[in-house]
Design an enzyme around this catalytic site. Structure first.
Site, mmCIF file in Angstrom:
data_model
loop_
_atom_site.group_PDB
_atom_site.id
_atom_site.type_symbol
_atom_site.label_atom_id
_atom_site.label_comp_id
_atom_site.label_asym_id
_atom_site.label_seq_id
_atom_site.Cartn_x
_atom_site.Cartn_y
_atom_site.Cartn_z
ATOM 1 C CE LYS A 185 -1.644 3.011 2.686
ATOM 2 N NZ LYS A 185 -1.739 4.118 1.745
ATOM 3 C CG ASP A 187 0.864 8.881 0.653
ATOM 4 O OD1 ASP A 187 0.809 9.063 1.872
ATOM 5 O OD2 ASP A 187 0.251 9.595 -0.175
ATOM 6 N N GLY A 236 6.855 4.838 8.020
ATOM 7 C CA GLY A 236 5.995 6.013 8.153
ATOM 8 C C GLY A 236 6.202 6.651 9.509
ATOM 9 C CB SER A 237 4.198 9.088 11.357
ATOM 10 O OG SER A 237 2.969 8.410 11.434
ATOM 11 C CD GLU A 258 13.354 0.508 8.961
ATOM 12 O OE1 GLU A 258 13.973 1.484 9.418
ATOM 13 O OE2 GLU A 258 13.804 -0.647 8.991
HETATM 14 P P1 NAD Z 1 2.193 8.151 7.927
HETATM 15 O O1 NAD Z 1 2.433 7.305 9.110
HETATM 16 O O2 NAD Z 1 1.134 9.173 7.986
HETATM 17 O O3 NAD Z 1 1.848 7.239 6.652
HETATM 18 C C1 NAD Z 1 2.668 6.189 6.230
HETATM 19 C C2 NAD Z 1 1.826 5.166 5.481
HETATM 20 O O4 NAD Z 1 0.881 4.604 6.398
HETATM 21 C C3 NAD Z 1 0.993 5.771 4.350
HETATM 22 O O5 NAD Z 1 0.941 4.856 3.271
HETATM 23 C C4 NAD Z 1 -0.369 5.933 4.992
HETATM 24 O O6 NAD Z 1 -1.426 5.960 4.059
HETATM 25 C C5 NAD Z 1 -0.430 4.699 5.869
HETATM 26 N N1 NAD Z 1 -1.387 4.790 6.990
HETATM 27 C C6 NAD Z 1 -1.984 5.895 7.522
HETATM 28 N N2 NAD Z 1 -2.787 5.544 8.544
HETATM 29 C C7 NAD Z 1 -2.678 4.202 8.685
HETATM 30 C C8 NAD Z 1 -3.241 3.255 9.588
HETATM 31 N N3 NAD Z 1 -4.083 3.623 10.558
HETATM 32 N N4 NAD Z 1 -2.889 1.964 9.465
HETATM 33 C C9 NAD Z 1 -2.004 1.568 8.524
HETATM 34 N N5 NAD Z 1 -1.465 2.427 7.617
HETATM 35 C C10 NAD Z 1 -1.783 3.726 7.702
HETATM 36 O O7 NAD Z 1 3.604 8.802 7.558
HETATM 37 P P2 NAD Z 1 3.917 9.833 6.371
HETATM 38 O O8 NAD Z 1 3.511 11.188 6.815
HETATM 39 O O9 NAD Z 1 3.383 9.326 5.098
HETATM 40 O O10 NAD Z 1 5.495 9.727 6.297
HETATM 41 C C11 NAD Z 1 6.337 10.566 7.001
HETATM 42 C C12 NAD Z 1 6.876 9.847 8.215
HETATM 43 O O11 NAD Z 1 7.539 8.664 7.811
HETATM 44 C C13 NAD Z 1 7.903 10.663 8.958
HETATM 45 O O12 NAD Z 1 7.704 10.544 10.332
HETATM 46 C C14 NAD Z 1 9.217 10.001 8.570
HETATM 47 O O13 NAD Z 1 10.252 10.191 9.484
HETATM 48 C C15 NAD Z 1 8.819 8.583 8.421
HETATM 49 N N6 NAD Z 1 9.748 7.855 7.555
HETATM 50 C C16 NAD Z 1 10.580 6.937 8.111
HETATM 51 C C17 NAD Z 1 11.504 6.268 7.334
HETATM 52 C C18 NAD Z 1 12.462 5.278 7.938
HETATM 53 O O14 NAD Z 1 13.072 4.520 7.201
HETATM 54 N N7 NAD Z 1 12.645 5.252 9.240
HETATM 55 C C19 NAD Z 1 11.565 6.520 5.960
HETATM 56 C C20 NAD Z 1 10.697 7.461 5.432
HETATM 57 C C21 NAD Z 1 9.774 8.116 6.234
#
Ligand code: NAD
Length: 521
Positions: A185, A187, A236-237, A258
């Site tokens: 999945k 974004d 993600g976050s 991650e």
């Molecule tokens: P996010 O957590 O909002 O979204 C990440 C993914 O999760 C997206 O595909 C989103 O649609 C999905 N998602 C959202 N809600 C969900 C849920 N309830 N259940 C499952 N999936 C869900 O993060 P973002 O804003 O897209 O990305 C930025 C963040 O990602 C920053 O905090 C950044 O530091 C982190 N990041 C970490 C790494 C790493 O390798 N450590 C790499 C890139 C980004």
């Protein structure tokens, strides 16, 4: 303004391309994505319902068994062909990455390089990581023990928008070599890049159904992915990562997470100031700072701080911002209105509470609706949000330190622990300080690329920055289940051949003493 003859979004994202890439993607509804460069719609995409996610997993499950039966060397060879396709077709890939993320072409190329490195690494070394290993049996020779690596089955992958090529296909490659199918999945805003990656991997020899992509709202499609997966790879976050971990725990499946960071860079007194200033620009403003391993806190020894900041600010002010689908710009756009809001809030709040802007400090709607200047803040202190919260934008705060113990303590004063950097002319000292930093990767005399680009070594976060690692042995073994096969030969592990219990116990006691004396492990 687009220069005459330059490619535009309409030239790249044609209806024919969208039809081609979305063929076979399950989705009863329709959604759309947009380019940050202008805010215009790029494409209409199939939007999955939870039922569509279930269908994608069912298809992947059927495809996984024959894929796991393909000899390991052949599975790995797909990655090596993919490596070449990525380099040959880079112009197409870079156009899409740029249009979907708004990043500068050079930064899109860094993402492509990371994928090529991962494809080469797991294409060449994957079979060695997965090779069955012999172990000493309970009774050596009589007990033949082998540890095998079985694929998990269908891996659910959830990825963010900031590195859509690397964090979709780059992370999925080892899962495929290990014999898994994957349901990704991405974004929605960057789904075309993941779909193009899928097309190229299929061209390289991956059976079509082995990689399914489902598109849709995170809180709807994401949990459905976790509900069906045999293992979850999430990037993600930290907030969403915790939700994913909770759901995975309920289902008793493994997951790697991650997550975010608030990464520190230390510039020691003996650092090469010019090189450190150039490194800080790369560390803070690559992909407009929308990079989990980007530097957001900069600790500089007080004796060199003024000199360093002068050079760092001069370089930062000289960065060229741009929207073109060509090399030349040093930094691109923020990816979304949400990122622009956080950036603006962090800068405005800090300035209102007394911080000083050394470079940047304002949005640039004259270039594009989501542009913000690369920004350096001095005089930042608690409780300004920028001290502790991840900005995920082109913003860094600088702090001065008196001695290295203080610098290490300040760098470690965060719940995150993803990446760190140390600049010094004394490599050994740099490595010693690295060992004291609580971060999954530490770069000496580089900001992040040295550790991230070295795909043979693990990369990931401590603390709130995550669980598990990508890259290296951990990055592929996580997609497997260890299976021990112990074959007992000649005599059972019990009294036999007429031995009484006493004689058997005495024999085993002697045997245990002999095994220790022989240094058996
Ligand atoms: P996010 O957590 O909002 O979204 C990440 C993914 O999760 C997206 O595909 C989103 O649609 C999905 N998602 C959202 N809600 C969900 C849920 N309830 N259940 C499952 N999936 C869900 O993060 P973002 O804003 O897209 O990305 C930025 C963040 O990602 C920053 O905090 C950044 O530091 C982190 N990041 C970490 C790494 C790493 O390798 N450590 C790499 C890139 C980004």
């Amino acid at each position: 303004m687009t220069p005459a003859g330059a490619r535009t979004a309409d030239d790249v994202v044609t209806p024919a391309l969208v039809t081609r890439l979305t063929r076979g993607v399950s989705g009863a509804d329709v959604t759309a994505n947009h380019t940050p460069f202008t805010g215009r719609k790029l494409a209409e995409l199939p939007e999955a319902t939870p039922q569509d996610v279930a269908t994608a997993f069912a298809r992947a499950r059927v495809a996984q068994r024959p894929w796991a039966a393909v000899p390991l060397a052949e599975r790995a060879a797909v990655l090596l062909r993919f490596h070449d396709l990525v380099l040959d077709r880079q112009s197409e890939i870079l156009d899409l990455i740029q249009l979907e993320t708004g990043k500068a072409r050079l930064h899109a190329h860094e993402e492509l390089q990371a994928v090529a490195v991962a494809a080469r690494h797991y294409g060449r070394k994957g079979p060695a990581y997965l090779r069955p290993r012999a172990h000493t049996g309970v009774i050596p020779v009589l007990t033949k023990v082998t540890e095998a690596r079985q694929p998990r089955g269908v891996v659910g992958q959830i990825s963010p928008w900031n590195y859509p090529f690397e964090l979709s296909v780059g992370d999925a490659l080892p899962a495929f070599v290990a014999g898994n199918a994957v349901v990704t999945k991405p974004d929605t805003e960057t789904a075309l890049t993941a779909l193009l990656a899928r097309e190229l991997l299929i061209e390289a020899g991956l059976p079509e159904e082995v990689w399914q992509i489902v598109i849709g709202e995170g809180p709807v499609v994401g949990p459905a992915v976790v509900d069906h997966a045999d293992y979850v790879s999430f990037t993600g976050s930290t907030r969403t990562g915790r939700e994913v971990a909770r759901s995975a725990a309920t289902r008793l499946i493994g997951c790697s997470l991650e997550l975010g960071g608030k990464n520190a860079m230390l510039v020691l007194r003996d650092a090469d100031i010019e090189k450190a200033a150039a490194g800080a620009v790369r560390g803070c403003f690559s992909s407009a700072g929308q990079l989990c391993i980007a530097i957001e806190r900069l600790y500089v020894h007080e004796a060199i701080a003024d000199e360093f900041l002068l050079r760092f600010a001069t370089r930062t002010k000289a960065l060229r911002l741009g929207t073109g689908l060509a090399y030349g710009a040093d930094m691109g756009s923020l990816a979304s209105a949400q990122q622009l809001d956080i950036m603006t809030r962090h800068v405005d709040e800090a300035v209102a509470k007394g911080a000083t802007v050394l470079a940047g400090g304002r949005p640039r709607p004259d270039i594009g609706p989501l542009f913000y200047e690369p920004t350096i803040l001095d005089g930042v202190e608690p409780p300004m949000a920028v001290c502790t919260e991840e900005t995920f934008g082109p913003l860094v705060s600088v702090y001065r330190f008196r001695d290295e113990d203080e610098a290490v303590a300040l760098a470690n004063a965060t719940p995150y622990g993803l990446n760190a950097a140390v600049w010094t002319k004394d490599g050994r000292r740099g490595r010693e300080i690295a060992a004291r930093l609580r971060a999954g990767t530490v770069n000496v005399n580089e900001a992040f690329a040295a550790a991230y680009g070295s795909a043979g070594a693990p990369m990931g976060g401590m603390g709130d920055s995550g669980l598990g690692r990508r890259h290296g042995s951990e990055g592929i073994l996580k997609y497997t289940e260890a299976q021990t096969v112990a074959h007992q030969r000649i005599m059972p592990l019990a009294p036999a051949f007429g031995l009484t219990d006493e004689k058997y116990a005495a024999l085993m006691t002697r045997g245990l003493r002999v095994m220790k004396a022989l240094h058996l492990r």
